[in-house]
Write a protein that holds these residues in place. Structure first.
Motif, PDB file in Angstrom:
ATOM      1  N   ALA A 208       0.822  -1.213   0.000  1.00 38.04           N
ATOM      2  CA  ALA A 208       0.000   0.000   0.000  1.00 38.04           C
ATOM      3  C   ALA A 208       0.855   1.262   0.000  1.00 38.04           C
ATOM      4  N   ASN A 209       2.064   1.160   0.519  1.00 34.92           N
ATOM      5  CA  ASN A 209       2.970   2.313   0.552  1.00 34.92           C
ATOM      6  C   ASN A 209       3.744   2.492  -0.755  1.00 34.92           C
ATOM      7  N   LEU A 210       3.652   1.524  -1.666  1.00 37.81           N
ATOM      8  CA  LEU A 210       4.519   1.526  -2.846  1.00 37.81           C
ATOM      9  C   LEU A 210       3.739   1.582  -4.149  1.00 37.81           C
ATOM     10  N   GLU A 211       2.561   2.198  -4.123  1.00 36.03           N
ATOM     11  CA  GLU A 211       1.715   2.239  -5.315  1.00 36.03           C
ATOM     12  C   GLU A 211       2.360   3.010  -6.456  1.00 36.03           C
ATOM     13  N   GLU A 212       3.173   4.018  -6.135  1.00 37.96           N
ATOM     14  CA  GLU A 212       3.792   4.845  -7.176  1.00 37.96           C
ATOM     15  C   GLU A 212       5.133   4.280  -7.641  1.00 37.96           C
ATOM     16  N   VAL A 213       5.491   3.131  -7.137  1.00 40.34           N
ATOM     17  CA  VAL A 213       6.764   2.500  -7.505  1.00 40.34           C
ATOM     18  C   VAL A 213       6.523   1.489  -8.624  1.00 40.34           C
ATOM     19  N   GLN A 214       7.359   1.520  -9.638  1.00 38.67           N
ATOM     20  CA  GLN A 214       7.220   0.621 -10.770  1.00 38.67           C
ATOM     21  C   GLN A 214       7.469  -0.827 -10.351  1.00 38.67           C
ATOM     22  N   THR A 215       6.699  -1.745 -10.935  1.00 38.84           N
ATOM     23  CA  THR A 215       6.897  -3.170 -10.695  1.00 38.84           C
ATOM     24  C   THR A 215       7.966  -3.692 -11.640  1.00 38.84           C
ATOM     25  N   VAL A 216       9.033  -4.250 -11.074  1.00 36.36           N
ATOM     26  CA  VAL A 216      10.171  -4.745 -11.868  1.00 36.36           C
ATOM     27  C   VAL A 216      10.378  -6.219 -11.554  1.00 36.36           C
ATOM     28  N   ALA A 217      10.610  -7.010 -12.581  1.00 37.27           N
ATOM     29  CA  ALA A 217      10.896  -8.439 -12.400  1.00 37.27           C
ATOM     30  C   ALA A 217      12.410  -8.630 -12.331  1.00 37.27           C
ATOM     31  N   PHE A 218      12.918  -8.873 -11.135  1.00 36.29           N
ATOM     32  CA  PHE A 218      14.353  -9.052 -10.942  1.00 36.29           C
ATOM     33  C   PHE A 218      14.719 -10.524 -11.104  1.00 36.29           C
ATOM     34  N   SER A 219      15.853 -10.768 -11.731  1.00 35.86           N
ATOM     35  CA  SER A 219      16.343 -12.132 -11.885  1.00 35.86           C
ATOM     36  C   SER A 219      17.028 -12.581 -10.602  1.00 35.86           C
ATOM     37  N   PRO A 220      16.699 -13.774 -10.071  1.00 35.62           N
ATOM     38  CA  PRO A 220      17.325 -14.238  -8.825  1.00 35.62           C
ATOM     39  C   PRO A 220      18.841 -14.315  -8.905  1.00 35.62           C
ATOM     40  N   GLY A 221      19.374 -14.574 -10.095  1.00 33.72           N
ATOM     41  CA  GLY A 221      20.812 -14.734 -10.235  1.00 33.72           C
ATOM     42  C   GLY A 221      21.558 -13.453 -10.536  1.00 33.72           C
ATOM     43  N   ASN A 222      20.831 -12.331 -10.686  1.00 35.54           N
ATOM     44  CA  ASN A 222      21.491 -11.075 -11.040  1.00 35.54           C
ATOM     45  C   ASN A 222      20.813  -9.903 -10.336  1.00 35.54           C
TER      46      ASN A 222
END
Length: 420
Positions: A208-222
């Motif tokens: 709820a605090n991060l609505e203005e933050v972009q959703t990014v798919a991070f790779s577990p290995g990087n």
């Protein structure tokens, strides 16, 4: 009204969730599995058909612990070590040296994932209590008015002299920065798993605090690292927890349309990386001088034709010369059953690096040291153990003792080369 006809407004029945509770390296009683469940679990566990029982199998986890979900089947793999110790080791393995085991303090022993959620949510709450972290991010855009600097080359190339829109580059002061992106990605990754309702509510509060933050798919290995300073130091705890979560969680399709998700920690990898980080700190060496097996400064070859490449877990470099080599193994050994393959492997390392000896480090075993003098090779293979039980202070003392032996071996290697 018949039982088969639910009343209007009644809830749709929730699918029955089948649960299996397993323990690291322990063979289970016969468990019934569907074909899809069997095929999916075979990628993570050792399965043996139960004699005389159709569709039933004995399941044996290896060094991977945590939680795994396949369709409507939920599998929990409890580690031999206490959950708090596993999370402490995994945190330090990624370089989060500020972590204390007390962060994971709880009365009972929940699964790894259920242990993480309240700690993660509490860390986020403490970080957000001072307001969301802001930072400057460079943006490139086409605007109706001038903001920042005009990108003249792009303006000419794209607009052909038309005055608006204007191609500009400017710095935007925003909450959409890397630390917040990591936290949001970790919360979403956890929500993709099967959790208790209380845990889901805690994660919803974080998001709820991060609505203005972009959703990014991070790779577990990087996973990117965050540089901390006086302005963002209060974010360190939750950011490092986020990196820990993102590294060990995954949601991916398996065979057919079966989806597997979970939080899985490979104790082999965690032990190797913990030993590397702990020895590096105890010896006060840099990442370049005492690298991981993925960041070796030189390629190591066993043969003169450079066809057989070697990647030892532990090495100490002075310039282009290696003065110590070792391997870390998450196994319990005694003086009668050190695996031959491990001895052969370390012998290959010492031969390729022209060292008088090397060190095998096991997670637990007999207290006495085991030394093997190799015939006709003038090489000595030493075996040591690092007991992961007990208090953190006791573990630190054991690491210091291990570091002392590593330093002695490196000094022997330097003296041996000077005498040659």
């Amino acid at each position: 009204m018949t039982p088969e006809s639910p009343a209007r407004g009644s809830r749709i029945p929730v699918p029955t969730i089948k649960k299996l509770d397993l323990r690291e390296y322990k063979r289970s009683d016969p468990e019934e599995l569907s074909v899809k469940e069997r095929d999916a679990l075979s990628e993570f566990l050792t399965l043996e058909p139960a004699i005389g029982e159709d569709s039933k199998y004995h399941l044996t986890p290896s060094s991977t612990v945590g939680a795994l979900e396949v369709g409507d089947l939920s599998v929990s793999i409890q580690p031999k070590l206490p959950v708090a110790r596993v999370l402490y080791l995994a945190s330090h393995a990624i370089g989060a040296i500020g972590f204390r085991e007390e962060l994971f303090g709880y009365k009972d022993e929940p699964t790894l994932i259920e242990a993480l959620v309240p700690v993660f949510a509490a860390a986020a709450r403490r970080a957000f209590s001072r307001g969301l972290l802001h930072g400057y991010r460079t943006e490139e855009d086409a605007l109706q008015t001038v903001r920042g600097r005009i990108r003249l080359d792009e303006q000419i190339r794209r607009r052909f002299g038309v005055p608006v829109p204007v191609e500009v580059r400017y710095d935007d002061y925003t909450v959409d920065v890397l630390p917040n992106r990591l936290i949001k990605a970790a919360a979403l990754r956890l929500l993709g798993l099967r959790l208790h309702q209380g845990s889901r509510v805690k994660l919803a509060d974080v998001l709820a605090n991060l609505e203005e933050v972009q959703t990014v798919a991070f790779s577990p290995g990087n996973l990117p690292k965050v540089r901390f300073d006086r302005l963002n130091e209060h974010y360190r705890e939750v950011v490092e927890l986020s990196r820990l979560i993102l590294r060990h969680t995954s949601i991916e399709p398996l065979r057919g349309n079966v989806r597997a998700s979970g939080f899985l920690v490979d104790m082999n990898v965690v032990f190797q990386e913990f030993v590397t980080q702990a020895l590096r700190r105890a010896l006060r060496l840099s990442e370049h001088t005492f690298p991981t097996d993925k960041d070796l400064p030189e390629r190591i070859w066993l043969d003169e034709a450079n066809r057989v490449r070697l990647k030892p877990d532990l090495t100490w470099w002075v310039g282009e010369k290696c003065i110590f080599v070792g391997d870390a193994k998450y196994k319990k050994v005694d003086d009668k059953c050190v695996p031959n393959a491990d001895l052969y492997q370390l012998l290959a390392y010492t031969t390729a690096l022209d060292l008088p000896g090397g060190l095998l480090i096991y997670a637990k075993g007999e207290d006495k040291e085991i030394n093997h003098r190799v015939r006709h090779a003038s090489k000595q293979i030493e075996v040591a153990t690092l007991d992961l039980s007990g208090s953190i202070k006791q573990l630190d003392l054991r690491v210091q003792q291990l570091a002392k032996r590593v330093r002695e071996l490196s000094q022997n290697a330097v003296a041996d080369r000077l005498a040659a």
